[in-house]
Design a protein around this motif. Structure first.
Motif, PDB file in Angstrom:
ATOM      1  N   PHE A  31      11.504  -7.945  -9.738  1.00  0.00           N
ATOM      2  CA  PHE A  31      10.170  -7.976 -10.320  1.00  0.00           C
ATOM      3  C   PHE A  31      10.074  -9.061 -11.388  1.00  0.00           C
ATOM      4  O   PHE A  31      10.933  -9.166 -12.262  1.00  0.00           O
ATOM      5  CB  PHE A  31       9.813  -6.638 -10.990  1.00  0.00           C
ATOM      6  N   LYS A  32       9.020  -9.848 -11.319  1.00  0.00           N
ATOM      7  CA  LYS A  32       8.690 -10.791 -12.387  1.00  0.00           C
ATOM      8  C   LYS A  32       7.471 -10.291 -13.148  1.00  0.00           C
ATOM      9  O   LYS A  32       7.377 -10.468 -14.350  1.00  0.00           O
ATOM     10  CB  LYS A  32       8.413 -12.187 -11.819  1.00  0.00           C
ATOM     11  N   SER A  33       6.558  -9.666 -12.401  1.00  0.00           N
ATOM     12  CA  SER A  33       5.339  -9.164 -13.015  1.00  0.00           C
ATOM     13  C   SER A  33       4.811  -7.988 -12.196  1.00  0.00           C
ATOM     14  O   SER A  33       4.559  -8.130 -10.997  1.00  0.00           O
ATOM     15  CB  SER A  33       4.289 -10.282 -13.063  1.00  0.00           C
ATOM     16  N   ILE A  34       4.683  -6.840 -12.858  1.00  0.00           N
ATOM     17  CA  ILE A  34       4.087  -5.659 -12.244  1.00  0.00           C
ATOM     18  C   ILE A  34       3.512  -4.837 -13.391  1.00  0.00           C
ATOM     19  O   ILE A  34       4.150  -4.680 -14.438  1.00  0.00           O
ATOM     20  CB  ILE A  34       5.099  -4.843 -11.399  1.00  0.00           C
ATOM     21  N   SER A  35       2.300  -4.328 -13.197  1.00  0.00           N
ATOM     22  CA  SER A  35       1.669  -3.552 -14.267  1.00  0.00           C
ATOM     23  C   SER A  35       2.359  -2.200 -14.409  1.00  0.00           C
ATOM     24  O   SER A  35       2.952  -1.678 -13.453  1.00  0.00           O
ATOM     25  CB  SER A  35       0.177  -3.355 -13.980  1.00  0.00           C
ATOM     26  N   ASN A  36       2.261  -1.636 -15.605  1.00  0.00           N
ATOM     27  CA  ASN A  36       2.836  -0.309 -15.836  1.00  0.00           C
ATOM     28  C   ASN A  36       2.166   0.731 -14.938  1.00  0.00           C
ATOM     29  O   ASN A  36       2.810   1.658 -14.464  1.00  0.00           O
ATOM     30  CB  ASN A  36       2.699   0.093 -17.301  1.00  0.00           C
ATOM     31  N   ASN A  37       0.858   0.581 -14.702  1.00  0.00           N
ATOM     32  CA  ASN A  37       0.135   1.498 -13.836  1.00  0.00           C
ATOM     33  C   ASN A  37       0.679   1.444 -12.412  1.00  0.00           C
ATOM     34  O   ASN A  37       0.911   2.479 -11.779  1.00  0.00           O
ATOM     35  CB  ASN A  37      -1.364   1.162 -13.859  1.00  0.00           C
ATOM     36  N   ASP A  38       0.912   0.227 -11.890  1.00  0.00           N
ATOM     37  CA  ASP A  38       1.449   0.088 -10.539  1.00  0.00           C
ATOM     38  C   ASP A  38       2.882   0.597 -10.458  1.00  0.00           C
ATOM     39  O   ASP A  38       3.274   1.221  -9.475  1.00  0.00           O
ATOM     40  CB  ASP A  38       1.355  -1.359 -10.065  1.00  0.00           C
ATOM     41  N   ARG A  39       3.665   0.358 -11.474  1.00  0.00           N
ATOM     42  CA  ARG A  39       5.037   0.881 -11.503  1.00  0.00           C
ATOM     43  C   ARG A  39       5.004   2.416 -11.464  1.00  0.00           C
ATOM     44  O   ARG A  39       5.786   3.043 -10.755  1.00  0.00           O
ATOM     45  CB  ARG A  39       5.769   0.378 -12.745  1.00  0.00           C
ATOM     46  N   SER A  40       4.067   3.010 -12.198  1.00  0.00           N
ATOM     47  CA  SER A  40       3.928   4.468 -12.210  1.00  0.00           C
ATOM     48  C   SER A  40       3.525   5.004 -10.839  1.00  0.00           C
ATOM     49  O   SER A  40       4.012   6.048 -10.408  1.00  0.00           O
ATOM     50  CB  SER A  40       2.890   4.903 -13.250  1.00  0.00           C
ATOM     51  N   LYS A  41       2.633   4.283 -10.141  1.00  0.00           N
ATOM     52  CA  LYS A  41       2.232   4.698  -8.793  1.00  0.00           C
ATOM     53  C   LYS A  41       3.432   4.721  -7.854  1.00  0.00           C
ATOM     54  O   LYS A  41       3.573   5.643  -7.044  1.00  0.00           O
ATOM     55  CB  LYS A  41       1.191   3.735  -8.230  1.00  0.00           C
ATOM     56  N   ILE A  42       4.273   3.712  -7.955  1.00  0.00           N
ATOM     57  CA  ILE A  42       5.479   3.663  -7.121  1.00  0.00           C
ATOM     58  C   ILE A  42       6.381   4.854  -7.433  1.00  0.00           C
ATOM     59  O   ILE A  42       6.861   5.541  -6.529  1.00  0.00           O
ATOM     60  CB  ILE A  42       6.234   2.337  -7.315  1.00  0.00           C
TER      61      ILE A  42
ATOM     62  N   MET B  44       0.843  -1.196   0.000  1.00  0.00           N
ATOM     63  CA  MET B  44       0.000   0.000   0.000  1.00  0.00           C
ATOM     64  C   MET B  44       0.878   1.247   0.000  1.00  0.00           C
ATOM     65  O   MET B  44       1.724   1.403   0.874  1.00  0.00           O
ATOM     66  CB  MET B  44      -0.898   0.030   1.235  1.00  0.00           C
ATOM     67  N   ILE B  45       0.656   2.077  -0.977  1.00  0.00           N
ATOM     68  CA  ILE B  45       1.335   3.364  -1.019  1.00  0.00           C
ATOM     69  C   ILE B  45       0.542   4.308  -0.117  1.00  0.00           C
ATOM     70  O   ILE B  45      -0.680   4.435  -0.275  1.00  0.00           O
ATOM     71  CB  ILE B  45       1.384   3.920  -2.460  1.00  0.00           C
ATOM     72  N   PRO B  46       1.177   4.945   0.855  1.00  0.00           N
ATOM     73  CA  PRO B  46       0.452   5.875   1.733  1.00  0.00           C
ATOM     74  C   PRO B  46      -0.319   6.916   0.920  1.00  0.00           C
ATOM     75  O   PRO B  46       0.199   7.474  -0.044  1.00  0.00           O
ATOM     76  CB  PRO B  46       1.571   6.529   2.550  1.00  0.00           C
ATOM     77  N   GLY B  47      -1.594   7.103   1.294  1.00  0.00           N
ATOM     78  CA  GLY B  47      -2.441   8.058   0.591  1.00  0.00           C
ATOM     79  C   GLY B  47      -3.211   7.459  -0.563  1.00  0.00           C
ATOM     80  O   GLY B  47      -4.035   8.128  -1.175  1.00  0.00           O
ATOM     81  N   ASP B  48      -2.973   6.196  -0.892  1.00  0.00           N
ATOM     82  CA  ASP B  48      -3.680   5.518  -1.977  1.00  0.00           C
ATOM     83  C   ASP B  48      -4.458   4.357  -1.364  1.00  0.00           C
ATOM     84  O   ASP B  48      -3.920   3.611  -0.546  1.00  0.00           O
ATOM     85  CB  ASP B  48      -2.677   5.003  -3.009  1.00  0.00           C
ATOM     86  N   ASN B  49      -5.713   4.188  -1.759  1.00  0.00           N
ATOM     87  CA  ASN B  49      -6.507   3.117  -1.166  1.00  0.00           C
ATOM     88  C   ASN B  49      -6.575   1.859  -2.027  1.00  0.00           C
ATOM     89  O   ASN B  49      -7.293   0.923  -1.693  1.00  0.00           O
ATOM     90  CB  ASN B  49      -7.923   3.625  -0.833  1.00  0.00           C
ATOM     91  N   VAL B  50      -5.843   1.836  -3.138  1.00  0.00           N
ATOM     92  CA  VAL B  50      -5.805   0.659  -3.997  1.00  0.00           C
ATOM     93  C   VAL B  50      -4.414   0.022  -3.887  1.00  0.00           C
ATOM     94  O   VAL B  50      -3.410   0.670  -4.175  1.00  0.00           O
ATOM     95  CB  VAL B  50      -6.110   1.032  -5.469  1.00  0.00           C
ATOM     96  N   PRO B  51      -4.338  -1.240  -3.459  1.00  0.00           N
ATOM     97  CA  PRO B  51      -3.023  -1.864  -3.281  1.00  0.00           C
ATOM     98  C   PRO B  51      -2.312  -2.118  -4.610  1.00  0.00           C
ATOM     99  O   PRO B  51      -2.938  -2.282  -5.651  1.00  0.00           O
ATOM    100  CB  PRO B  51      -3.345  -3.188  -2.580  1.00  0.00           C
ATOM    101  N   ILE B  52      -1.014  -2.147  -4.532  1.00  0.00           N
ATOM    102  CA  ILE B  52      -0.180  -2.524  -5.671  1.00  0.00           C
ATOM    103  C   ILE B  52       0.112  -4.008  -5.537  1.00  0.00           C
ATOM    104  O   ILE B  52       0.530  -4.475  -4.478  1.00  0.00           O
ATOM    105  CB  ILE B  52       1.129  -1.707  -5.682  1.00  0.00           C
ATOM    106  N   MET B  53      -0.133  -4.742  -6.601  1.00  0.00           N
ATOM    107  CA  MET B  53       0.106  -6.182  -6.611  1.00  0.00           C
ATOM    108  C   MET B  53       1.270  -6.457  -7.557  1.00  0.00           C
ATOM    109  O   MET B  53       1.314  -5.926  -8.665  1.00  0.00           O
ATOM    110  CB  MET B  53      -1.143  -6.925  -7.111  1.00  0.00           C
ATOM    111  N   LEU B  54       2.203  -7.281  -7.093  1.00  0.00           N
ATOM    112  CA  LEU B  54       3.315  -7.645  -7.956  1.00  0.00           C
ATOM    113  C   LEU B  54       3.770  -9.057  -7.633  1.00  0.00           C
ATOM    114  O   LEU B  54       3.482  -9.587  -6.565  1.00  0.00           O
ATOM    115  CB  LEU B  54       4.469  -6.658  -7.812  1.00  0.00           C
ATOM    116  N   GLN B  55       4.454  -9.635  -8.584  1.00  0.00           N
ATOM    117  CA  GLN B  55       5.077 -10.932  -8.379  1.00  0.00           C
ATOM    118  C   GLN B  55       6.575 -10.737  -8.525  1.00  0.00           C
ATOM    119  O   GLN B  55       7.032  -9.975  -9.377  1.00  0.00           O
ATOM    120  CB  GLN B  55       4.579 -11.948  -9.394  1.00  0.00           C
TER     121      GLN B  55
END
Length: 114
Positions: A89-100, A56-67
């Motif tokens: 990282f084996k699998s992470i969406s571009n959207n989640d990478r951008s959030k990070i 969980m990124i602080p301030g965001d209510n949608v978790p980031i999922m990765l493998q």
């Protein structure tokens, strides 16, 4: 021993949950890089093991999922209760990478507290 890192690390501290083999454990993510993340765990990590990680990124209510795969691991560090490891990282969406990256950037530009 020489430095093996290929990419710059960004120090942060984010709580995460790791799932493997039907079990769940808490992790702390202590840094991010282009290829993966550094983690601290109260339990040992095994090089080569595959992990499903939710953070969980602080301030965001949608978790980031990765493998990811444990690229390296070492025994207890510091006070003897924390095991350190690096997860590639084996699998992470571009959207989640951008959030990070957005979170890291916000932390980077915040003025230091006196």
């Amino acid at each position: 021993m020489g430095e093996k890192r290929k990419f710059l690390r960004f120090d942060v501290l984010v709580n995460a949950i790791c799932r493997k083999s039907g079990q769940e454990k808490k992790l702390e993510v202590n840094n991010f890089s282009r290829e993966g993340l550094g983690v601290l765990s109260s339990e040992s990590l095994q090089e080569g093991e595959n992990l499903d990680i939710e953070l969980m990124i602080p301030g965001d209510n949608v978790p980031i999922m990765l493998q990811g795969e444990v690229a390296w691991a070492c025994g207890p560090a510091g006070d003897g209760n924390q095991h350190r490891g690096g997860v590639r990282f084996k699998s992470i969406s571009n959207n989640d990478r951008s959030k990070i990256l957005e979170y890291i950037y916000r932390k980077w530009i915040q003025p230091a507290k006196a």
